[in-house]
Design a protein around this motif. Structure first.
Motif, PDB file in Angstrom:
ATOM      1  N   ALA A 143       0.846  -1.187   0.000  1.00  0.00           N
ATOM      2  CA  ALA A 143       0.000   0.000   0.000  1.00  0.00           C
ATOM      3  C   ALA A 143       0.885   1.242   0.000  1.00  0.00           C
ATOM      4  N   THR A 145       1.073   4.883   0.987  1.00  0.00           N
ATOM      5  CA  THR A 145       0.400   5.822   1.873  1.00  0.00           C
ATOM      6  C   THR A 145       1.411   6.854   2.349  1.00  0.00           C
ATOM      7  N   THR A 154       3.745   0.363   2.763  1.00  0.00           N
ATOM      8  CA  THR A 154       3.558  -0.654   3.797  1.00  0.00           C
ATOM      9  C   THR A 154       3.257  -2.007   3.165  1.00  0.00           C
ATOM     10  N   LYS A 155       3.537  -3.059   3.896  1.00  0.00           N
ATOM     11  CA  LYS A 155       3.054  -4.379   3.506  1.00  0.00           C
ATOM     12  C   LYS A 155       1.555  -4.442   3.825  1.00  0.00           C
ATOM     13  N   THR A 156       0.805  -5.155   3.014  1.00  0.00           N
ATOM     14  CA  THR A 156      -0.620  -5.307   3.280  1.00  0.00           C
ATOM     15  C   THR A 156      -0.983  -6.782   3.319  1.00  0.00           C
ATOM     16  N   TRP A 169      -2.284  -3.148   7.395  1.00  0.00           N
ATOM     17  CA  TRP A 169      -1.075  -2.539   6.845  1.00  0.00           C
ATOM     18  C   TRP A 169       0.017  -2.668   7.881  1.00  0.00           C
ATOM     19  N   TRP A 171       4.359  -2.241   8.915  1.00  0.00           N
ATOM     20  CA  TRP A 171       5.680  -1.681   8.599  1.00  0.00           C
ATOM     21  C   TRP A 171       6.530  -1.653   9.862  1.00  0.00           C
ATOM     22  N   TYR A 207      -5.089  -1.820  11.334  1.00  0.00           N
ATOM     23  CA  TYR A 207      -6.012  -2.720  10.646  1.00  0.00           C
ATOM     24  C   TYR A 207      -7.452  -2.378  10.987  1.00  0.00           C
ATOM     25  N   ALA A 218      -9.307   0.106   2.953  1.00  0.00           N
ATOM     26  CA  ALA A 218      -8.108   0.883   2.642  1.00  0.00           C
ATOM     27  C   ALA A 218      -8.363   2.373   2.786  1.00  0.00           C
TER      28      ALA A 218
END
Length: 245
Positions: A143, A145, A154-156, A169, A171, A207, A218
């Motif tokens: 993602a 952002t 970020t990892k999602t 999300w 990080w 989350y 999101a």
């Protein structure tokens, strides 16, 4: 490298090949010598580096600071989401829940300090869902952002379980840097320790429920990051400060 055309029947190319073989062998010898010198230098200075790292160890973090609500978000003590990330032996961890216009967000913070092989920030053991869990990680992604006005990838992940769909999300926060990249996180940790700032760092996830659609989830997460980024940043700074109370 460059490729040259030539007449392979000529004697000139044969001589060129012999010269090139000699040059390649010389380069290989030079590489071996250079690698050996670098290794010897590292071994020679490692005791000094190790003493520096040990001397700069911080007091253990005792509490994770509050994230102060801003821009219409309110703190709610009772959780409505049963799921939480699974971390391996963090120093401290905490979940904080916020609500705005009936939209719910949870923030998970895991602090790692004085890290070891079985308790460290960047490892596959720290996950949104582990094997054998009642929760399943069904999708992964990235993602784009921002937090405190700074871009952040970020990892999602989408986690399913108990009739719920959770969009998360995740990080890292290390020495003032937010990053979702594992390699960058490890390099930042090493530099922080060498420079005497310790290794206290955070595994962070925000989350929300995404039962209607991941896109709707999101949108909520992006709004929270925009509204509460400064407050989250302040919490992470306080939570990784030596002797934080």
């Amino acid at each position: 490298y460059e490729i040259y055309q030539c007449d392979w029947s000529s004697d000139v190319c044969s001589s060129d090949l012999s010269v090139e073989r000699g040059t390649t062998q010389d380069a290989s010898r030079l590489q071996i010598v250079t690698s050996s010198i670098v290794m010897l230098v590292c071994l020679s200075f490692w005791p000094i580096i190790e003493k520096t790292l040990l001397r700069n160890q911080q007091e253990e973090v005792s509490v994770i600071a509050d994230i102060v609500p801003q821009h219409g978000w309110s703190r709610v003590e009772k959780r409505s989401i049963e799921w939480a990330p699974e971390l391996n032996n963090p120093t401290r961890e905490r979940i904080q829940r916020f609500v705005k216009d009936k939209r719910e967000i949870e923030v998970f913070t895991g602090i790692f300090q004085r890290q070891t092989w079985d308790s460290k920030l960047v490892t596959s053991s720290n996950a949104l869902a582990s094997d054998g869990s009642i929760w399943s990680l069904v999708e992964r992604g990235i993602a784009h952002t921002e937090i405190s006005g700074t871009p952040l990838d970020t990892k999602t992940g989408i986690v399913l379980g108990r009739g719920e769909r959770i969009l998360a999300w995740q990080w890292y926060w290390i020495d003032g840097l937010h990053t979702g990249n594992d390699i960058r996180a490890k390099v930042r940790q090493l530099l922080a320790r060498i420079n005497g700032r310790g290794d206290a760092s955070a595994w962070v996830a925000v989350y929300t429920k995404a039962n209607l659609s991941p896109d709707a989830g999101a949108t909520v997460l992006a709004e929270f990051m925009r509204d509460m980024g400064d407050s989250l940043d302040s919490s992470l700074i306080l939570s990784t400060r030596p002797g934080s109370r």
